[in-house]
Design an enzyme around this catalytic site. Sequence first.
Site, PDB file in Angstrom:
ATOM      1  N   HIS A  11       0.846  -1.183   0.000  1.00 17.19           N
ATOM      2  CA  HIS A  11       0.000   0.000   0.000  1.00 17.19           C
ATOM      3  C   HIS A  11       0.881   1.232   0.000  1.00 17.19           C
ATOM      4  O   HIS A  11       1.941   1.234   0.627  1.00 17.19           O
ATOM      5  CB  HIS A  11      -0.909   0.021   1.242  1.00 17.19           C
TER       6      HIS A  11
ATOM      7  N   ASP B  36      -7.906  -5.491   0.114  1.00 19.34           N
ATOM      8  CA  ASP B  36      -8.405  -6.310  -0.991  1.00 19.34           C
ATOM      9  C   ASP B  36      -8.004  -7.769  -0.898  1.00 19.34           C
ATOM     10  O   ASP B  36      -8.500  -8.594  -1.658  1.00 19.34           O
ATOM     11  CB  ASP B  36      -7.896  -5.735  -2.324  1.00 19.34           C
TER      12      ASP B  36
HETATM   13  N1  CMC Z   1       4.052  -7.472  -4.943  1.00 17.01           N
HETATM   14  C1  CMC Z   1       5.406  -7.469  -5.090  1.00 17.01           C
HETATM   15  N2  CMC Z   1       6.169  -6.390  -4.938  1.00 17.01           N
HETATM   16  C2  CMC Z   1       5.566  -5.247  -4.607  1.00 17.01           C
HETATM   17  C3  CMC Z   1       4.181  -5.163  -4.413  1.00 17.01           C
HETATM   18  C4  CMC Z   1       3.413  -6.343  -4.592  1.00 17.01           C
HETATM   19  N3  CMC Z   1       2.092  -6.331  -4.426  1.00 17.01           N
HETATM   20  N4  CMC Z   1       3.840  -3.907  -4.090  1.00 17.01           N
HETATM   21  C5  CMC Z   1       4.969  -3.209  -4.072  1.00 17.01           C
HETATM   22  N5  CMC Z   1       6.026  -4.027  -4.387  1.00 17.01           N
HETATM   23  C6  CMC Z   1       7.447  -3.659  -4.411  1.00 17.01           C
HETATM   24  C7  CMC Z   1       7.798  -2.863  -5.647  1.00 17.01           C
HETATM   25  O1  CMC Z   1       8.211  -3.690  -6.710  1.00 17.01           O
HETATM   26  C8  CMC Z   1       8.904  -1.968  -5.141  1.00 17.01           C
HETATM   27  O2  CMC Z   1      10.076  -2.720  -5.037  1.00 17.01           O
HETATM   28  P1  CMC Z   1      11.517  -2.009  -5.285  1.00 17.01           P
HETATM   29  O3  CMC Z   1      11.639  -0.964  -4.203  1.00 17.01           O
HETATM   30  O4  CMC Z   1      12.501  -3.115  -5.159  1.00 17.01           O
HETATM   31  O5  CMC Z   1      11.461  -1.423  -6.659  1.00 17.01           O
HETATM   32  C9  CMC Z   1       8.470  -1.643  -3.713  1.00 17.01           C
HETATM   33  O6  CMC Z   1       7.664  -2.771  -3.312  1.00 17.01           O
HETATM   34  C10 CMC Z   1       7.646  -0.360  -3.599  1.00 17.01           C
HETATM   35  O7  CMC Z   1       6.577  -0.462  -4.513  1.00 17.01           O
HETATM   36  P2  CMC Z   1       5.899   0.766  -5.267  1.00 17.01           P
HETATM   37  O8  CMC Z   1       5.314   0.295  -6.548  1.00 17.01           O
HETATM   38  O9  CMC Z   1       6.843   1.924  -5.302  1.00 17.01           O
HETATM   39  O10 CMC Z   1       4.759   1.121  -4.260  1.00 17.01           O
HETATM   40  P3  CMC Z   1       3.556   2.083  -4.566  1.00 17.01           P
HETATM   41  O11 CMC Z   1       3.286   2.818  -3.326  1.00 17.01           O
HETATM   42  O12 CMC Z   1       3.782   2.873  -5.803  1.00 17.01           O
HETATM   43  O13 CMC Z   1       2.367   1.049  -4.906  1.00 17.01           O
HETATM   44  C11 CMC Z   1       0.528  -0.367  -4.698  1.00 17.01           C
HETATM   45  C12 CMC Z   1       1.365   0.727  -4.025  1.00 17.01           C
HETATM   46  C13 CMC Z   1      -0.707  -0.662  -3.837  1.00 17.01           C
HETATM   47  C14 CMC Z   1       0.028   0.122  -6.079  1.00 17.01           C
HETATM   48  C15 CMC Z   1       1.405  -1.639  -4.843  1.00 17.01           C
HETATM   49  O14 CMC Z   1       1.808  -2.100  -3.582  1.00 17.01           O
HETATM   50  C16 CMC Z   1       0.721  -2.752  -5.634  1.00 17.01           C
HETATM   51  O15 CMC Z   1       0.780  -2.755  -6.868  1.00 17.01           O
HETATM   52  N6  CMC Z   1      -0.005  -3.684  -4.910  1.00 17.01           N
HETATM   53  C17 CMC Z   1      -0.744  -4.712  -5.602  1.00 17.01           C
HETATM   54  C18 CMC Z   1      -2.072  -4.135  -6.036  1.00 17.01           C
HETATM   55  C19 CMC Z   1      -3.020  -3.946  -4.857  1.00 17.01           C
HETATM   56  O16 CMC Z   1      -3.180  -4.818  -4.028  1.00 17.01           O
HETATM   57  N7  CMC Z   1      -3.693  -2.771  -4.837  1.00 17.01           N
HETATM   58  C20 CMC Z   1      -4.688  -2.471  -3.830  1.00 17.01           C
HETATM   59  C21 CMC Z   1      -4.293  -1.332  -2.956  1.00 17.01           C
HETATM   60  S1  CMC Z   1      -5.384  -1.184  -1.537  1.00 17.01           S
HETATM   61  C22 CMC Z   1      -6.853  -0.652  -2.221  1.00 17.01           C
HETATM   62  C23 CMC Z   1      -6.799   0.755  -2.607  1.00 17.01           C
HETATM   63  O17 CMC Z   1      -6.612   1.614  -1.718  1.00 17.01           O
HETATM   64  O18 CMC Z   1      -6.975   1.038  -3.801  1.00 17.01           O
END
Ligand code: CMC
Length: 428
Positions: A306, A363
């Site tokens: 998140h 989720d």
């Molecule tokens: N699986 C594997 N690796 C992950 C995941 C995941 N679900 N989420 C983040 N990472 C890794 C990412 O690859 C990155 O690694 P590195 O630092 O080595 O490059 C690190 O963690 C930080 O990730 P980020 O993409 O910079 O994080 P963000 O804040 O931009 O993304 C997120 C947040 C929710 C989009 C992401 O965690 C994700 O894609 N999760 C899966 C989708 C999901 O479950 N979404 C629902 C969110 S809750 C409902 C809502 O509020 O909408």
Amino acid sequence: MSQSAKLRYDDKTIELPIITGSENERAVDIRSLRGNTGLVTLDDGYGNTGACQSHITFIDGEQGVLRYRGYPIEKLAEKSTFVETAYLLIFGELPTEAQLTEYRRLLTRHQFIHEDMRHHFDGFPPTAAPMAILSAMVNAAGCFQPELRQPEEDDKLMEAAARIMSKIRTIAAASFRKSIGKPINYPRSDLRYTANFLHMMFSLPFDPYEPPSEVVKALDTLLILHADHEQNCSTSTVRMVGSSRASLYASISAGVCALWGPLHGGANAAVVDMLSKLQQSGESVESLVAKVKRKDSGVRLMGFGHRVYKNFDPRAKIIKTACHAVLRELGVNNPLLELALELEEIALRDDYFLERKLYPNVDFYSGIIMSAIGIPINMFTVMFAIGRLPGWIAHWREVRTNPDSRIDRPRQIYVGPTLRSYVPLEKR
Ligand code: CMC
């Protein structure tokens, strides 16, 4: 004592005030930055940007805290109902008994959609995504209440909020019925909000669906947990569209589209999809986790991570308990839940997830509850939208009643081509 931060740039030093929120969150107020230095800030994804000051929802992502208007989510999930929580979010205070009764009366009064609107459903192909229908139909609903498209005053807002909350549920159920080729059910005035929705989803002409109370409670809790989440993607969209003075309906329709994406509201469906594929393929949980950790695989563990929570998502804790309760009550033995538990356990022991502070989010379990209730996967994000609606309305209201509100209009750093001479077509 008021604090400030100093920024030195070229031969100038400017002072930028520090703003402190009611929970001691601090921000550097950069509103004078461009005027004084010509600089703008660059923060793609807005991870460091406070876009507004808001009274609605507080999140402490490090501690796993979520409060609506000061009330902890755990208490609201335990004691409140979705309708009461919606009232709290939109109007700022828990309703008195009289206020709640009046709000419920309005919800019942406005539960029907205009008969002409029912024909709109015929224009969509059976394969239409329910989120596409929902977004289009919310906008269409605004055409039937032109006098309530800009309901800034409280008496008008009460009427508009009740209408849109009531109708979104009727539209959502109708879009489901359309997609499965079954007759659209009229709402029932004797049922409360969530039970009425379940009736519209599942009743057949000669076989009314009476939802078990545990199912109603689980779904109501799910809606409460989704009701607001401060400046998330769809809410920021609603605020931004509203800042241009677009109507409540148009702003919410835009919010529905933003919510649709798999990184936002679409994640609940992506989780069940991921678990189902895992089950069908016979791939082990360990192998999926290994794949997720290999960045070049492009696979993410859906329902994990998140932007704000760097500790457990408090909603995930509540929903996990609710998930167990509803499956137990329904006597459902869902293999996807077993897989989810196994996946969670392995991921929470793995350095990849620990170092990045990736925990299950709301989720991870919500899709399993919805599957158990009989809600199909393509309706999951629609359920999220019904839940998030009170938050969207509250934020739209906050933007529109703020006398200092301006149209949202970010800046950019241009990195495209510099000035070029136009080459006529015959010379290219
Ligand atoms: N699986 C594997 N690796 C992950 C995941 C995941 N679900 N989420 C983040 N990472 C890794 C990412 O690859 C990155 O690694 P590195 O630092 O080595 O490059 C690190 O963690 C930080 O990730 P980020 O993409 O910079 O994080 P963000 O804040 O931009 O993304 C997120 C947040 C929710 C989009 C992401 O965690 C994700 O894609 N999760 C899966 C989708 C999901 O479950 N979404 C629902 C969110 S809750 C409902 C809502 O509020 O909408």
